[in-house]
Design an enzyme around this catalytic site. Structure first.
Site, short mmCIF file in Angstrom:
data_model
loop_
_atom_site.label_atom_id
_atom_site.label_comp_id
_atom_site.label_asym_id
_atom_site.label_seq_id
_atom_site.Cartn_x
_atom_site.Cartn_y
_atom_site.Cartn_z
N ASP A 67 6.17 -25.58 -19.37
CA ASP A 67 5.61 -24.23 -19.52
C ASP A 67 4.81 -24.07 -20.81
O ASP A 67 5.14 -24.48 -21.77
CB ASP A 67 6.90 -23.27 -19.96
CG ASP A 67 6.52 -21.72 -19.87
OD1 ASP A 67 5.56 -21.43 -19.40
OD2 ASP A 67 7.35 -21.06 -20.27
N ASP B 253 0.45 -21.45 -15.71
CA ASP B 253 0.72 -22.01 -16.82
C ASP B 253 2.17 -22.77 -16.84
O ASP B 253 2.66 -22.97 -18.03
CB ASP B 253 0.89 -21.08 -17.94
CG ASP B 253 1.58 -19.70 -17.76
OD1 ASP B 253 1.82 -19.52 -16.50
OD2 ASP B 253 1.93 -18.84 -18.63
N GLU B 254 2.82 -22.87 -15.68
CA GLU B 254 3.93 -23.48 -15.57
C GLU B 254 4.18 -23.99 -14.28
O GLU B 254 3.75 -23.52 -13.15
CB GLU B 254 5.26 -22.70 -15.82
CG GLU B 254 5.29 -21.25 -15.02
CD GLU B 254 6.46 -20.55 -15.29
OE1 GLU B 254 7.51 -20.79 -15.79
OE2 GLU B 254 6.56 -19.25 -15.07
#
Length: 280
Positions: A41, A134-135
């Protein structure tokens, strides 16, 4: 007990500092080299990209979002200390942090950074399940023979490359299933590396709030609280059939999660849930 320096990537004996490079960024865990399901993350992704691209923003509170009448998409950690949160009305955020610099989202820049991170991940394993820009989950099962080192070492190398090559940081959660890996990635932000092993799963979960379960929103949390369920220990007191009768298919999922069980596979074919999680 196995230990790893997250800076020089040396596998060492447990120590407060790496005996090779002197770094205090050492992770140690009995199952460190046995676990292979990870969640990566990025840390305050949008704001971090903005600070990377404009060094004048470093050390200053940054909010990404619309104008004064808009809402907060995300904020850097400096602004979060003041209470700024994602989805907060911008006027409220600026009352909490009037010195904040508000920047409109630059999605092209975020997508470009996300693609660069994804390319690094693909060098580790083909089993990648992105949840947003983003993860992502990574299944590193069977990659030790390929890379010559355990998954934990390659994951530490991944976030080190992200920082040195892209100027961005991320946090790693490593465990034996997706549910626990995602929980672990939130334990030591920013730029953290946390492990939840099989042996400690039940102890770790026992007193944690059920609000930690990914996907449990306000309505579901309210229904759980109304049933007297606030922690994982509360869930354990319920029979499986009673949970299903009360909450349907969610009840069955909750029964398994209360025991740290999650059989979902890391699937590269799952669609992304959102453009960006942007709460971490």
């Amino acid at each position: 007990m196995p230990a790893l320096c997250r800076d020089c990537l040396t596998q060492i004996a447990p120590s407060r500092r790496c005996p090779v490079c002197g770094s205090p960024r050492v992770v140690s865990h009995a199952e460190l080299y046995d676990l292979s399901i990870a969640h990566m993350d990025c840390d305050a992704f949008y704001a971090s990209v903005e600070k990377r691209d404009n060094p004048a923003l470093n050390g200053k509170p940054v909010i990404i979002g619309g104008g004064h009448r808009g809402v907060v998409s995300t904020a850097c950690y400096i602004a979060r200390i003041k209470g700024v949160r994602s989805a907060m009305p911008m006027f409220q955020a600026l009352k909490l942090c009037p010195e904040a610099i508000v920047i409109k989202p630059r999605m092209d820049a975020y997508v470009e950074a996300s693609r660069a991170i994804r390319a690094m991940m693909e060098e580790l394993t083909p089993a990648i399940q992105p949840l947003s820009l983003d993860e992502a989950f990574l299944d590193m099962t069977g990659t030790t023979k390929l890379h010559g080192v355990p998954p934990a070492v390659m994951l530490a190398k991944l976030v080190r490359r992200m920082k040195t090559e892209l100027g961005l940081t991320g946090s790693i959660g490593l465990s034996h299933n997706k549910f626990l890996a995602k929980l672990a990635s939130d334990l030591d932000k920013p730029h953290g590396f946390s492990v939840i092993g099989a042996a400690e799963t039940q102890t770790f979960l026992s007193n944690k709030p059920v609000s930690m379960i990914w996907g449990v929103g306000a309505a579901t949390l309210g229904a759980l609280n109304q049933a007297g369920i606030q922690t994982f220990s509360d869930l354990l007191r319920w029979e499986r059939t009673d949970l299903i009768a009360r909450f349907g298919s969610l009840g069955d999922r909750l029964w398994h999660l209360a025991r740290g069980q999650d059989k979902r596979q890391v699937s590269a074919h799952e669609p992304m849930k959102s453009i960006s999680n942007e709460t971490t």
